[in-house]
Scaffold this motif. Structure first.
Motif, PDB file in Angstrom:
ATOM      1  N   TRP A  51       0.793  -1.190  -0.023  1.00 42.05           N
ATOM      2  CA  TRP A  51      -0.085  -0.008  -0.091  1.00 42.05           C
ATOM      3  C   TRP A  51       0.814   1.198  -0.044  1.00 42.05           C
ATOM      4  CZ3 TRP A  51      -4.617   0.660  -1.499  1.00 42.05           C
ATOM      5  CH2 TRP A  51      -5.755  -0.218  -1.374  1.00 42.05           C
ATOM      6  N   ALA A  52       2.237   1.195   0.691  1.00 44.23           N
ATOM      7  CA  ALA A  52       2.898   2.477   0.440  1.00 44.23           C
ATOM      8  C   ALA A  52       3.427   2.533  -0.712  1.00 44.23           C
ATOM      9  CB  ALA A  52       4.161   2.198   1.748  1.00 44.23           C
ATOM     10  N   ILE A  53       3.736   1.475  -1.457  1.00 45.48           N
ATOM     11  CA  ILE A  53       4.273   1.795  -2.756  1.00 45.48           C
ATOM     12  C   ILE A  53       3.223   2.362  -3.528  1.00 45.48           C
ATOM     13  CG2 ILE A  53       5.023   0.601  -4.951  1.00 45.48           C
ATOM     14  CD1 ILE A  53       7.004   1.000  -2.799  1.00 45.48           C
ATOM     15  N   PHE A  54       1.819   1.766  -3.364  1.00 49.43           N
ATOM     16  CA  PHE A  54       0.876   2.316  -4.155  1.00 49.43           C
ATOM     17  C   PHE A  54       0.484   3.687  -3.979  1.00 49.43           C
ATOM     18  CE2 PHE A  54      -3.625   3.151  -4.154  1.00 49.43           C
ATOM     19  CZ  PHE A  54      -3.976   3.076  -5.631  1.00 49.43           C
ATOM     20  N   GLU A  87       3.195  10.594  10.291  1.00 52.40           N
ATOM     21  CA  GLU A  87       2.733   9.481  11.355  1.00 52.40           C
ATOM     22  C   GLU A  87       4.095   8.313  11.314  1.00 52.40           C
ATOM     23  OE1 GLU A  87       0.175   8.424  12.965  1.00 52.40           O
ATOM     24  OE2 GLU A  87      -1.106  10.099  12.515  1.00 52.40           O
ATOM     25  N   LEU A  88       5.097   8.950  10.486  1.00 55.56           N
ATOM     26  CA  LEU A  88       6.019   8.012  10.306  1.00 55.56           C
ATOM     27  C   LEU A  88       7.450   8.622  10.679  1.00 55.56           C
ATOM     28  CD1 LEU A  88       5.167   6.851   6.688  1.00 55.56           C
ATOM     29  CD2 LEU A  88       4.779   5.619   9.008  1.00 55.56           C
ATOM     30  N   ARG A  89       7.862   9.684  10.111  1.00 59.00           N
ATOM     31  CA  ARG A  89       9.015  10.546  10.186  1.00 59.00           C
ATOM     32  C   ARG A  89       8.723  11.832  10.298  1.00 59.00           C
ATOM     33  NH1 ARG A  89      10.667   5.963  10.334  1.00 59.00           N
ATOM     34  NH2 ARG A  89      12.305   4.934   9.344  1.00 59.00           N
ATOM     35  N   LEU A  90       8.771  12.161  11.805  1.00 60.93           N
ATOM     36  CA  LEU A  90       8.034  13.685  11.989  1.00 60.93           C
ATOM     37  C   LEU A  90       9.196  14.849  11.367  1.00 60.93           C
ATOM     38  CD1 LEU A  90       6.256  15.600  13.545  1.00 60.93           C
ATOM     39  CD2 LEU A  90       7.519  15.201  15.621  1.00 60.93           C
ATOM     40  N   TRP A  91      10.347  14.460  11.450  1.00 57.36           N
ATOM     41  CA  TRP A  91      11.264  15.444  10.747  1.00 57.36           C
ATOM     42  C   TRP A  91      11.161  15.790   9.556  1.00 57.36           C
ATOM     43  CZ3 TRP A  91      14.854  14.842   7.169  1.00 57.36           C
ATOM     44  CH2 TRP A  91      15.160  13.459   6.755  1.00 57.36           C
ATOM     45  N   ILE A  92      10.621  14.625   8.652  1.00 52.47           N
ATOM     46  CA  ILE A  92      10.693  14.972   7.153  1.00 52.47           C
ATOM     47  C   ILE A  92       9.336  15.634   6.981  1.00 52.47           C
ATOM     48  CG2 ILE A  92       9.694  12.768   6.644  1.00 52.47           C
ATOM     49  CD1 ILE A  92      12.060  14.315   4.386  1.00 52.47           C
ATOM     50  N   SER A  93       8.308  15.299   7.705  1.00 52.89           N
ATOM     51  CA  SER A  93       7.026  16.280   7.503  1.00 52.89           C
ATOM     52  C   SER A  93       7.389  17.650   8.033  1.00 52.89           C
ATOM     53  CB  SER A  93       6.041  15.600   8.818  1.00 52.89           C
ATOM     54  OG  SER A  93       4.957  16.387   8.781  1.00 52.89           O
ATOM     55  N   LEU A 102      11.339   3.936   3.211  1.00 54.02           N
ATOM     56  CA  LEU A 102      12.203   3.316   3.969  1.00 54.02           C
ATOM     57  C   LEU A 102      11.344   2.946   5.426  1.00 54.02           C
ATOM     58  CD1 LEU A 102      15.582   5.449   4.107  1.00 54.02           C
ATOM     59  CD2 LEU A 102      15.188   3.066   3.421  1.00 54.02           C
ATOM     60  N   ALA A 103      10.311   4.011   5.763  1.00 52.33           N
ATOM     61  CA  ALA A 103       9.683   3.743   7.098  1.00 52.33           C
ATOM     62  C   ALA A 103       8.644   2.500   6.955  1.00 52.33           C
ATOM     63  CB  ALA A 103       8.600   5.058   7.261  1.00 52.33           C
ATOM     64  N   HIS A 104       8.389   2.176   5.683  1.00 48.60           N
ATOM     65  CA  HIS A 104       7.361   1.029   5.451  1.00 48.60           C
ATOM     66  C   HIS A 104       8.267  -0.364   4.996  1.00 48.60           C
ATOM     67  CE1 HIS A 104       3.549   2.978   5.671  1.00 48.60           C
ATOM     68  NE2 HIS A 104       4.127   4.209   5.192  1.00 48.60           N
ATOM     69  N   ILE A 105       9.212  -0.331   4.695  1.00 50.00           N
ATOM     70  CA  ILE A 105       9.872  -1.402   4.075  1.00 50.00           C
ATOM     71  C   ILE A 105      10.164  -2.440   4.996  1.00 50.00           C
ATOM     72  CG2 ILE A 105      12.357  -0.702   4.349  1.00 50.00           C
ATOM     73  CD1 ILE A 105      12.949  -1.489   1.446  1.00 50.00           C
ATOM     74  N   PRO A 106       9.625  -3.657   4.457  1.00 48.09           N
ATOM     75  CA  PRO A 106       9.892  -4.873   5.574  1.00 48.09           C
ATOM     76  C   PRO A 106      11.522  -5.019   5.906  1.00 48.09           C
ATOM     77  CG  PRO A 106       8.384  -5.512   3.964  1.00 48.09           C
ATOM     78  CD  PRO A 106       9.030  -4.298   3.242  1.00 48.09           C
ATOM     79  N   LEU A 114      17.189  -3.608  -0.570  1.00 47.15           N
ATOM     80  CA  LEU A 114      16.550  -2.694  -1.329  1.00 47.15           C
ATOM     81  C   LEU A 114      16.667  -1.238  -0.154  1.00 47.15           C
ATOM     82  CD1 LEU A 114      14.379  -1.424  -3.179  1.00 47.15           C
ATOM     83  CD2 LEU A 114      12.794  -2.788  -1.966  1.00 47.15           C
ATOM     84  N   ALA A 115      16.532  -1.678   1.182  1.00 46.76           N
ATOM     85  CA  ALA A 115      16.631  -0.620   2.060  1.00 46.76           C
ATOM     86  C   ALA A 115      17.768   0.195   2.056  1.00 46.76           C
ATOM     87  CB  ALA A 115      16.289  -1.290   3.554  1.00 46.76           C
ATOM     88  N   ALA A 116      19.139  -0.721   1.675  1.00 45.41           N
ATOM     89  CA  ALA A 116      20.401  -0.045   1.568  1.00 45.41           C
ATOM     90  C   ALA A 116      20.468   0.886   0.362  1.00 45.41           C
ATOM     91  CB  ALA A 116      21.470  -0.996   1.520  1.00 45.41           C
ATOM     92  N   ILE A 117      19.975   0.506  -0.686  1.00 45.68           N
ATOM     93  CA  ILE A 117      19.845   1.285  -1.982  1.00 45.68           C
ATOM     94  C   ILE A 117      18.895   2.423  -1.764  1.00 45.68           C
ATOM     95  CG2 ILE A 117      18.903   1.359  -4.307  1.00 45.68           C
ATOM     96  CD1 ILE A 117      19.727  -1.779  -4.594  1.00 45.68           C
ATOM     97  N   ILE A 118      17.895   2.233  -1.073  1.00 47.42           N
ATOM     98  CA  ILE A 118      17.058   3.549  -1.084  1.00 47.42           C
ATOM     99  C   ILE A 118      17.938   4.621   0.165  1.00 47.42           C
ATOM    100  CG2 ILE A 118      14.950   4.346  -0.244  1.00 47.42           C
ATOM    101  CD1 ILE A 118      13.352   2.009  -1.090  1.00 47.42           C
TER     102      ILE A 118
END
Length: 231
Positions: A48-51, A102-108, A179-183, A189-193
């Protein structure tokens, strides 16, 4: 700068202009991203995050890259289209800000700062819809000169470099949403992002500096417009 040649026309005469149709698609995508973001948060769903990211990123930024040139190419620049375009821009950023909170306050908070700068420059410039983007004639003795504006936003229009900075700034912000949603098991994939987010950090700073410089330029070059006295 675009030429507005449709003054006096009613909405039903211009609402199917190509750029306006893209605007409607943008709005649908942005609204759809709200549902996706909500599902991503409450179901902790990477899919859902990707979508939601695709809908918001496409509706808020990628299609915004197309509608302006399309309107100018087919001589379909309208005040309605300019206002609707800006509305979609702000709505996409607002959805992102609420989602990121809801995920990363600083980026918000970062995106909220950017939104505040964009609102400030857009509202201060009284000629907001008379050009492709807000602009002002700087006072000759203002002493204001930022090299960043000459590179990114010369004469009130994004250059090729400026367009890249604008798109990549959004890409940088969405990296942190993903990154906040990635399993946890998606290590590579997390390292690349994460690596991409680090590489794009200077671009994000450049975009913020451009927005600050633009707002300061508008304020320092402000000239009170003529206005009739109300009866």
């Amino acid at each position: 700068m675009p030429t507005y040649t449709h003054s006096g026309k009613y909405l039903y005469e211009i609402w199917l202009f190509y750029a306006n149709i893209i605007g409607y698609i943008r709005l649908i995508l942005i609204i759809t991203s709200v549902t996706g973001a909500s599902a991503a948060i409450h179901q902790n769903s990477f899919d859902w995050a990707i979508f939601a990211s695709f809908c918001n990123y496409t509706g808020g930024w990628l299609l915004d890259w197309i509608d302006g040139p399309l309107a100018r190419k087919y001589q379909q620049c309208t005040v309605f289209g300019a206002c609707f375009d800006w509305y979609c821009d702000l709505l996409a950023e607002l959805v992102f800000i609420i989602w990121a909170a809801e995920l990363r306050l600083w980026i918000s908070l970062w995106m909220l700062m950017v939104l505040a700068l964009e609102l400030g420059s857009g509202l201060i410039d009284t000629n907001n819809v008379a050009a492709n983007y807000p602009w002002a004639e700087f006072a000759p003795n203002s002493g204001f000169s930022f090299r960043i504006l000459q590179i990114v936003f010369p004469k009130g229009q994004y250059s090729t470099v400026g367009t890249a900075v604008w798109i990549l700034h959004a890409t940088w912000a969405f990296c942190y949403i993903i990154l906040a949603h990635i399993p946890a098991h998606y290590l590579y994939l997390a390292a690349i992002i994460h690596g991409l987010s680090i590489l794009l950090l200077p671009v994000a700073l450049c975009y913020a500096l451009h927005q600050i410089a633009y707002l300061v330029a508008l304020v320092s070059g402000w000239k009170e417009p003529a206005r009739g006295t109300p009866e």
